[in-house]
Motif scaffolding. Structure first.
Motif, mmCIF file in Angstrom:
data_model
loop_
_atom_site.group_PDB
_atom_site.id
_atom_site.type_symbol
_atom_site.label_atom_id
_atom_site.label_comp_id
_atom_site.label_asym_id
_atom_site.label_seq_id
_atom_site.Cartn_x
_atom_site.Cartn_y
_atom_site.Cartn_z
ATOM 1 N N ALA A 33 0.771 -1.218 0.201
ATOM 2 C CA ALA A 33 -0.119 0.059 -0.122
ATOM 3 C C ALA A 33 0.964 1.114 -0.112
ATOM 4 O O ALA A 33 0.658 2.091 -0.797
ATOM 5 C CB ALA A 33 -0.875 0.038 1.279
ATOM 6 N N ARG A 34 2.001 1.314 0.837
ATOM 7 C CA ARG A 34 2.925 2.294 0.908
ATOM 8 C C ARG A 34 3.685 2.447 -0.506
ATOM 9 O O ARG A 34 3.892 3.654 -0.769
ATOM 10 C CB ARG A 34 3.702 2.275 2.120
ATOM 11 C CG ARG A 34 2.926 2.632 3.415
ATOM 12 C CD ARG A 34 3.906 2.951 4.341
ATOM 13 N NE ARG A 34 4.814 1.595 4.641
ATOM 14 C CZ ARG A 34 4.362 0.683 5.558
ATOM 15 N NH1 ARG A 34 3.141 0.807 6.366
ATOM 16 N NH2 ARG A 34 5.183 -0.378 5.812
ATOM 17 N N SER A 35 3.999 1.457 -1.236
ATOM 18 C CA SER A 35 4.405 1.611 -2.401
ATOM 19 C C SER A 35 3.779 2.166 -3.489
ATOM 20 O O SER A 35 4.244 2.580 -4.460
ATOM 21 C CB SER A 35 5.466 0.417 -2.712
ATOM 22 O OG SER A 35 4.197 -0.529 -3.312
ATOM 23 N N GLY A 36 2.509 2.142 -3.297
ATOM 24 C CA GLY A 36 1.613 2.435 -4.082
ATOM 25 C C GLY A 36 0.916 1.327 -5.059
ATOM 26 O O GLY A 36 0.149 1.707 -5.836
ATOM 27 N N GLN A 37 1.213 0.161 -4.598
ATOM 28 C CA GLN A 37 0.611 -1.028 -5.409
ATOM 29 C C GLN A 37 -0.807 -1.244 -4.661
ATOM 30 O O GLN A 37 -1.120 -2.147 -3.962
ATOM 31 C CB GLN A 37 1.338 -1.969 -5.295
ATOM 32 C CG GLN A 37 2.843 -1.825 -6.304
ATOM 33 C CD GLN A 37 3.604 -2.930 -6.028
ATOM 34 O OE1 GLN A 37 3.382 -3.992 -6.838
ATOM 35 N NE2 GLN A 37 4.855 -2.762 -5.190
ATOM 36 N N VAL A 38 -1.737 -0.303 -4.744
ATOM 37 C CA VAL A 38 -3.117 -0.399 -3.973
ATOM 38 C C VAL A 38 -3.915 -1.861 -4.430
ATOM 39 O O VAL A 38 -4.417 -2.229 -3.327
ATOM 40 C CB VAL A 38 -4.002 0.906 -4.043
ATOM 41 C CG1 VAL A 38 -5.211 0.511 -3.476
ATOM 42 C CG2 VAL A 38 -3.114 1.955 -3.709
ATOM 43 N N GLY A 39 -3.920 -1.969 -5.546
ATOM 44 C CA GLY A 39 -4.512 -3.310 -5.875
ATOM 45 C C GLY A 39 -3.894 -4.509 -5.603
ATOM 46 O O GLY A 39 -4.836 -5.318 -5.059
ATOM 47 N N GLU A 40 -2.474 -4.590 -5.542
ATOM 48 C CA GLU A 40 -1.943 -5.865 -5.038
ATOM 49 C C GLU A 40 -2.191 -5.783 -3.459
ATOM 50 O O GLU A 40 -2.703 -6.857 -2.794
ATOM 51 C CB GLU A 40 -0.344 -5.402 -5.329
ATOM 52 C CG GLU A 40 -0.092 -5.790 -6.854
ATOM 53 C CD GLU A 40 0.172 -7.473 -6.900
ATOM 54 O OE1 GLU A 40 0.485 -8.098 -6.144
ATOM 55 O OE2 GLU A 40 0.044 -7.730 -8.149
ATOM 56 N N ALA A 41 -2.324 -4.615 -2.718
ATOM 57 C CA ALA A 41 -2.373 -4.747 -1.467
ATOM 58 C C ALA A 41 -3.859 -4.873 -1.132
ATOM 59 O O ALA A 41 -4.121 -5.994 -0.120
ATOM 60 C CB ALA A 41 -2.132 -3.309 -0.651
ATOM 61 N N LEU A 42 -4.835 -4.491 -1.921
ATOM 62 C CA LEU A 42 -6.095 -4.935 -1.504
ATOM 63 C C LEU A 42 -6.442 -6.557 -1.708
ATOM 64 O O LEU A 42 -7.162 -7.071 -0.927
ATOM 65 C CB LEU A 42 -7.083 -4.119 -2.412
ATOM 66 C CG LEU A 42 -8.414 -3.946 -2.209
ATOM 67 C CD1 LEU A 42 -8.708 -3.722 -0.691
ATOM 68 C CD2 LEU A 42 -9.287 -3.101 -3.062
ATOM 69 N N ALA A 43 -5.613 -6.963 -2.822
ATOM 70 C CA ALA A 43 -5.936 -8.416 -3.161
ATOM 71 C C ALA A 43 -5.629 -9.206 -1.983
ATOM 72 O O ALA A 43 -5.916 -10.302 -1.668
ATOM 73 C CB ALA A 43 -5.262 -8.834 -4.543
ATOM 74 N N GLU A 208 11.461 15.686 -2.814
ATOM 75 C CA GLU A 208 13.025 15.446 -2.708
ATOM 76 C C GLU A 208 13.039 14.126 -1.623
ATOM 77 O O GLU A 208 13.787 13.173 -1.666
ATOM 78 C CB GLU A 208 13.859 16.408 -2.261
ATOM 79 C CG GLU A 208 14.027 17.536 -3.181
ATOM 80 C CD GLU A 208 14.480 18.842 -2.366
ATOM 81 O OE1 GLU A 208 15.002 18.937 -1.449
ATOM 82 O OE2 GLU A 208 14.791 19.860 -3.380
ATOM 83 N N ALA A 209 12.295 14.333 -0.777
ATOM 84 C CA ALA A 209 12.263 13.100 0.337
ATOM 85 C C ALA A 209 12.105 11.907 -0.125
ATOM 86 O O ALA A 209 12.344 10.849 0.436
ATOM 87 C CB ALA A 209 11.326 13.554 1.754
ATOM 88 N N LEU A 210 11.189 11.771 -1.138
ATOM 89 C CA LEU A 210 10.545 10.625 -1.808
ATOM 90 C C LEU A 210 11.725 9.896 -2.786
ATOM 91 O O LEU A 210 11.394 9.137 -3.481
ATOM 92 C CB LEU A 210 9.117 10.597 -2.365
ATOM 93 C CG LEU A 210 8.100 10.725 -1.495
ATOM 94 C CD1 LEU A 210 6.822 10.699 -2.071
ATOM 95 C CD2 LEU A 210 8.227 9.341 -0.259
ATOM 96 N N ALA A 215 6.964 4.712 -3.520
ATOM 97 C CA ALA A 215 5.936 5.433 -2.661
ATOM 98 C C ALA A 215 5.204 6.222 -3.986
ATOM 99 O O ALA A 215 4.851 7.231 -3.734
ATOM 100 C CB ALA A 215 6.364 6.373 -1.703
ATOM 101 N N ALA A 216 4.583 5.259 -4.876
ATOM 102 C CA ALA A 216 3.933 6.137 -6.046
ATOM 103 C C ALA A 216 2.872 6.714 -5.681
ATOM 104 O O ALA A 216 2.161 7.746 -6.431
ATOM 105 C CB ALA A 216 3.737 4.795 -7.152
ATOM 106 N N ARG A 217 2.028 6.262 -4.995
ATOM 107 C CA ARG A 217 0.466 6.956 -4.372
ATOM 108 C C ARG A 217 0.920 8.054 -3.808
ATOM 109 O O ARG A 217 0.279 9.075 -4.449
ATOM 110 C CB ARG A 217 -0.083 6.172 -3.665
ATOM 111 C CG ARG A 217 -1.412 6.520 -3.159
ATOM 112 C CD ARG A 217 -1.967 5.700 -2.279
ATOM 113 N NE ARG A 217 -3.266 6.486 -1.397
ATOM 114 C CZ ARG A 217 -3.835 5.878 -0.183
ATOM 115 N NH1 ARG A 217 -3.333 4.554 0.099
ATOM 116 N NH2 ARG A 217 -4.743 6.427 0.280
ATOM 117 N N LEU A 218 1.727 8.246 -2.844
ATOM 118 C CA LEU A 218 2.087 9.629 -2.245
ATOM 119 C C LEU A 218 2.785 10.395 -3.215
ATOM 120 O O LEU A 218 2.620 11.651 -3.223
ATOM 121 C CB LEU A 218 3.069 9.315 -0.855
ATOM 122 C CG LEU A 218 3.296 10.593 -0.084
ATOM 123 C CD1 LEU A 218 2.241 11.338 0.177
ATOM 124 C CD2 LEU A 218 4.226 10.122 0.916
#
Length: 344
Positions: A33-43, A208-210, A215-218
């Motif tokens: 989820a933090r990496s931005g892979q929301v679909g994978e996390a949800l599955a 810059e921090a990212l 963290a694609a979503r953020l």
């Protein structure tokens, strides 16, 4: 950067009914989820939820909190509301402080999505109160319990005070944790409270921090924030950068089916005089059967009352389904709906 294969492998393991390390699975889902892979996390989370028997209260709270986060990211408020029924039991005084803090935070996120900032703020404050009961070495990480982030948003939306103080405290906690994701999120939160012209500077610092962090979503959320500030400058160079940022965020949000983010991106593109991309055909798969039954005649020009009569629904039910369709597809009108559903 992605966490290759981890989510799919875990889903297969859970689906096969094998022994699953619940804590490790939840940790993986949080990383996804933090990496931005929301679909994978949800599955991963849905597989765990459907196959697992009774679990430890803390694991239950983590599971529900992650599900709420992922479902709201996709605009699935109805699905998130179903989880609201399970959360109050985890907020009771007799529950462990970490359990109650996670549950209170999840309830706050739901209330914020419902447009109830005062109710949301109360939950976020209680999450903070329960966290304060924990000894410093047992405190939850800012990435796992960003209650101040939610509280700041609730205060900003509700016109309350103390938002900048809370945002500053979140930045201190995030910096102490050493998490680049938490630091970037805290900087973004602090930017929402700034009234002295430092908003763009803070957002640039968040970007810059990212750098180099998965963290694609953020990153897409911050890019959209930056674009919004740049568009206010009215400078051609700033507009060019803003559009580039928005197009990148648009592609990501479309791929992950993050309709609230997509809708915001589309509004900013329209403000910039750009035409949002037509939603990919695959995105239509996100609509439920009930939503499709309402969307198709609406796109054909039928009124809500006509659709209600045809489908034996109330007009309010039709309106509710259409609002979900618009949110999921990142559009705001029947005309846009007709364009999306038109044959290629």
């Amino acid at each position: 950067m992605t966490i290759d294969g981890g989510g799919r492998d875990t889903c297969r393991e859970v689906g096969a009914g094998g022994d699953v390390d619940v804590a490790a699975t939840l940790q993986l889902a949080g990383m996804l989820a933090r990496s931005g892979q929301v679909g994978e996390a949800l599955a991963v989370l849905e597989a765990l939820r459907s196959s697992q028997g009774p679990i430890d209260p803390l694991e239950h709270a983590r599971l529900l909190a992650l599900l709420v986060d992922c479902r709201l990211a996709r605009g699935d408020l109805g699905d998130a509301l179903e989880l609201r029924e399970e959360l109050p039991a985890l907020c009771r005084p007799e529950q462990a402080a970490a359990v109650a803090a996670l549950a209170e935070h999840a309830l706050g996120e739901i209330e914020l999505a419902l447009g109830a900032p005062e109710a949301a703020l109360a939950h976020f404050r209680r999450a903070g109160d329960r966290e304060a009961e924990l000894s410093p070495e047992h405190r939850l990480a800012p990435d796992d319990l960003p209650w101040r982030v939610g509280a700041v948003l609730a205060l900003v939306r509700g016109g309350g005070r103390d938002a900048d103080h809370l945002a500053g405290a979140q930045l201190v906690a995030a910096t102490t944790s050493g998490s680049a994701h938490a630091v970037a999120q805290a900087l973004r939160t602090l930017a929402t409270t700034d009234g002295g012209g430092r908003r763009l500077v803070l957002l640039r610092e968040a970007q810059e921090a990212l750098a180099g962090v998965p963290a694609a979503r953020l990153a897409a959320q911050i890019a959209t924030d930056v674009a919004g500030v740049l568009l206010l400058q009215g400078d051609p160079a700033a507009r060019t950068e803003a559009v580039a940022l928005l197009r990148s965020a648009e592609t990501y949000a479309d791929g992950e089916q993050l309709w609230p983010l997509q809708s915001r991106v589309h509004r900013l593109l329209e403000r910039a005089g750009e035409t949002p991309r037509r939603v990919h055909a695959e995105a239509l798969a996100a609509l439920t059967q009930a939503e499709r039954r309402v969307a198709v005649p609406a796109a054909a020009g039928h009124s809500n009352r006509q659709i209600a009569g045809e489908l034996l629904l109330s007009v309010k039910a039709v309106e509710w389904h259409l609002s979900r369709v618009y949110r999921k597809l990142g559009i705001r009108s029947r005309r846009a709906l007709a364009e999306v559903l038109a044959p290629s």
